[in-house]
Write an enzyme that holds these catalytic residues in place. Sequence first.
Site, PDB file in Angstrom:
ATOM      1  N   GLY A  84       3.077  36.708  -0.884  1.00 43.13           N
ATOM      2  CA  GLY A  84       3.633  36.339   0.418  1.00 43.13           C
ATOM      3  C   GLY A  84       3.195  37.205   1.583  1.00 43.13           C
ATOM      4  N   ASN A  95      -2.606  23.708   5.352  1.00 44.91           N
ATOM      5  CA  ASN A  95      -2.850  24.619   4.227  1.00 44.91           C
ATOM      6  C   ASN A  95      -3.836  25.701   4.652  1.00 44.91           C
ATOM      7  OD1 ASN A  95      -2.972  25.455   1.366  1.00 44.91           O
ATOM      8  ND2 ASN A  95      -5.024  24.579   1.377  1.00 44.91           N
ATOM      9  N   HIS A 148      -6.862  27.949   3.289  1.00 47.83           N
ATOM     10  CA  HIS A 148      -7.808  28.000   2.161  1.00 47.83           C
ATOM     11  C   HIS A 148      -8.890  29.028   2.474  1.00 47.83           C
ATOM     12  CE1 HIS A 148      -9.899  26.810  -1.397  1.00 47.83           C
ATOM     13  NE2 HIS A 148     -10.988  26.500  -0.727  1.00 47.83           N
ATOM     14  N   HIS A 205      -0.582  24.706  -6.277  1.00 48.28           N
ATOM     15  CA  HIS A 205      -0.236  23.431  -6.903  1.00 48.28           C
ATOM     16  C   HIS A 205      -0.906  22.343  -6.078  1.00 48.28           C
ATOM     17  CE1 HIS A 205       2.177  20.264  -8.809  1.00 48.28           C
ATOM     18  NE2 HIS A 205       2.362  19.779  -7.600  1.00 48.28           N
ATOM     19  N   ILE A 206      -1.637  21.456  -6.736  1.00 50.26           N
ATOM     20  CA  ILE A 206      -2.318  20.375  -6.018  1.00 50.26           C
ATOM     21  C   ILE A 206      -1.312  19.272  -5.723  1.00 50.26           C
ATOM     22  CG2 ILE A 206      -4.100  18.599  -6.204  1.00 50.26           C
ATOM     23  CD1 ILE A 206      -5.629  20.615  -8.024  1.00 50.26           C
ATOM     24  N   LEU A 207      -1.183  18.943  -4.448  1.00 52.57           N
ATOM     25  CA  LEU A 207      -0.179  17.966  -4.014  1.00 52.57           C
ATOM     26  C   LEU A 207      -0.729  16.547  -4.135  1.00 52.57           C
ATOM     27  CD1 LEU A 207       0.967  20.042  -0.941  1.00 52.57           C
ATOM     28  CD2 LEU A 207       2.344  19.589  -2.988  1.00 52.57           C
TER      29      LEU A 207
END
Length: 219
Positions: A15, A125, A127, A106-108
């Site tokens: 985090g 997101n 990346h 986690h792939i949404l």
Amino acid sequence: MSSPVRTTILISGSGTNLQAVIDRVHAGELNAQIIRVLSNRKDAHGLERARKASIPTEYHNLVKYKKAHPATPEGVQAAREEYDAELARLILADQPELVVCLGFMHILSPQFLSPLEKANVRIINLHPALPGAFNGVNAIERAHAAWMEGKIDKTGVMIHNVISEVDMGQPVLVREIPFVKGQDEDVEVFEKRVHEIEWGTVVEGMKMVLEELQSARKQ
């Protein structure tokens, strides 16, 4: 100043990017209200960071959905779809305007994306790669390996809109990170450099999206 944008943040790990956002919200630099931090890992240190900042947290894990299905490709797919549908329900119950994925591993699937799209919730997101390069997991390590092999001379980080194709949504903000010739950075040192650039990129990219959302409210 218009009211803060209701924002949900999804995490899986320590985090540090979340902390950068919390600090900027508290400093008045980001006009957002973080209404919940959700993690798919129970021991994610980001949950503790959120609790310290008095932000509600939620733990939502795939394991119980996997246990309800056979360990076949079809069973795993069904578990993921049920998990995503429930994740969408949990998030929409808070009525956010923005969902920010900061290291959410986690792939949404469309089972998550479609309900949020219908509710007009923007999803972005972070990346750690340039658009179209090193999509998916371990992007930093893969970029470093490609540099060591002489295949690339730069990588980067981006904030992008989330669509069902992994890391392929329209970029909001891209920051290039050159590899330095003669500077023999090992992957751990390089990863630290990337993360430090991420913190600024996350804040800047979020600021752009928050301003877009506030502008759209007025129309």
